[in-house]
Design an enzyme around this catalytic site. Structure first.
Site, PDB file in Angstrom:
ATOM      1  N   HIS A   1      13.017  -3.221  -0.079  1.00 30.55           N
ATOM      2  CA  HIS A   1      12.681  -3.292  -1.500  1.00 30.55           C
ATOM      3  C   HIS A   1      13.690  -4.210  -2.186  1.00 30.55           C
ATOM      4  O   HIS A   1      14.890  -4.125  -1.911  1.00 30.55           O
ATOM      5  CB  HIS A   1      12.711  -1.886  -2.116  1.00 30.55           C
ATOM      6  CG  HIS A   1      12.331  -1.873  -3.555  1.00 30.55           C
ATOM      7  ND1 HIS A   1      11.024  -1.954  -3.968  1.00 30.55           N
ATOM      8  CD2 HIS A   1      13.085  -1.827  -4.679  1.00 30.55           C
ATOM      9  CE1 HIS A   1      10.993  -1.946  -5.306  1.00 30.55           C
ATOM     10  NE2 HIS A   1      12.236  -1.878  -5.754  1.00 30.55           N
TER      11      HIS A   1
ATOM     12  N   ARG B   1       0.865  -1.189   0.000  1.00 27.81           N
ATOM     13  CA  ARG B   1       0.000   0.000   0.000  1.00 27.81           C
ATOM     14  C   ARG B   1       0.894   1.230   0.000  1.00 27.81           C
ATOM     15  O   ARG B   1       1.961   1.212   0.622  1.00 27.81           O
ATOM     16  CB  ARG B   1      -0.852   0.045   1.277  1.00 27.81           C
ATOM     17  CG  ARG B   1      -1.933  -1.006   1.330  1.00 27.81           C
ATOM     18  CD  ARG B   1      -3.103  -0.579   0.439  1.00 27.81           C
ATOM     19  NE  ARG B   1      -4.006  -1.702   0.211  1.00 27.81           N
ATOM     20  CZ  ARG B   1      -5.062  -1.962   0.974  1.00 27.81           C
ATOM     21  NH1 ARG B   1      -5.346  -1.185   1.985  1.00 27.81           N
ATOM     22  NH2 ARG B   1      -5.835  -2.989   0.704  1.00 27.81           N
TER      23      ARG B   1
END
Ligand code: GAR
Length: 181
Positions: A102, A84
């Site tokens: 990431h 999100r």
């Protein structure tokens, strides 16, 4: 004790790696997971959390996340496969206290489908990044990275698996370094 909130949306393998390091690794007696928040009711990470006695809640909307977070004295919010976008208000409220992992060497390849993009570009190496969360997508200040080689014959899945192994090490290393600040 450093209080973590871990936000997930799916599998939760980074959550598992953090909890493993809390139970018997580098985060023992340093940090604890105060709450696991999932944006999705069917996230596999929720099952793991509950099996490990962690408080785990489902918060589909950001207002629910914020209402949950205020119940705990949270030192650090760790986004771990949390799919999100966080609003500017959220970022501001917890300025400097939200980090994300990431699966590329940022600033290269922000966003989604990153392993496909790394392979298509013919990169010789990839890796993972832990960074502070700002109002952009994967743009915040980089805290630390770990690298892996891209090997001949790699598919997005084989590369993702090699990167994920390093994610599981890196995230706890960064949490430890922030605990010790
Ligand atoms: C991880 O590879 C993480 O880096 C990535 O999602 C996966 C979640 O796995 N996050 C992003 O792509 C965020 N931009 P997990 O649920 O097993 O931890």
């Amino acid at each position: 004790m450093f209080n973590l909130a871990v936000l997930i949306s799916g599998r939760g393998s980074n959550l598992q790696a953090i909890q493993k390091n809390i139970e018997s690794g580098i985060l023992q007696n340093m940090a604890q997971i105060a709450v696991v928040i999932s944006s999705k009711a069917d996230a596999a990470g929720l099952t793991f959390a509950r099996e490990h006695g962690l408080t785990a809640v489902i918060c589909p909307a950001e207002k629910d996340v914020l209402a949950e977070l205020v119940k705990y004295n949270i030192d650090l919010i760790c986004l771990a496969g949390y799919m999100r976008i966080i609003s500017p208000e959220f970022v501001q409220k917890y300025a400097g206290k939200i980090i994300n992992i990431h699966p590329t060497l940022l600033p290269k390849y922000p966003g989604l489908h990153v392993h496909e993009k790394v392979l298509a570009a013919g990169e010789k190496e990839s890796g993972c990044t832990v960074h502070y969360v700002d109002t952009g997508v994967d743009t915040g200040k980089i805290i630390a990275q770990r690298k892996v080689p891209v090997l001949p014959g790699d598919t997005p899945d084989t590369l993702a698996a090699r990167v994920l192994e390093q994610e599981h090490i890196l995230y706890s290393e960064v949490i430890l370094s922030l605990c010790q600040k």
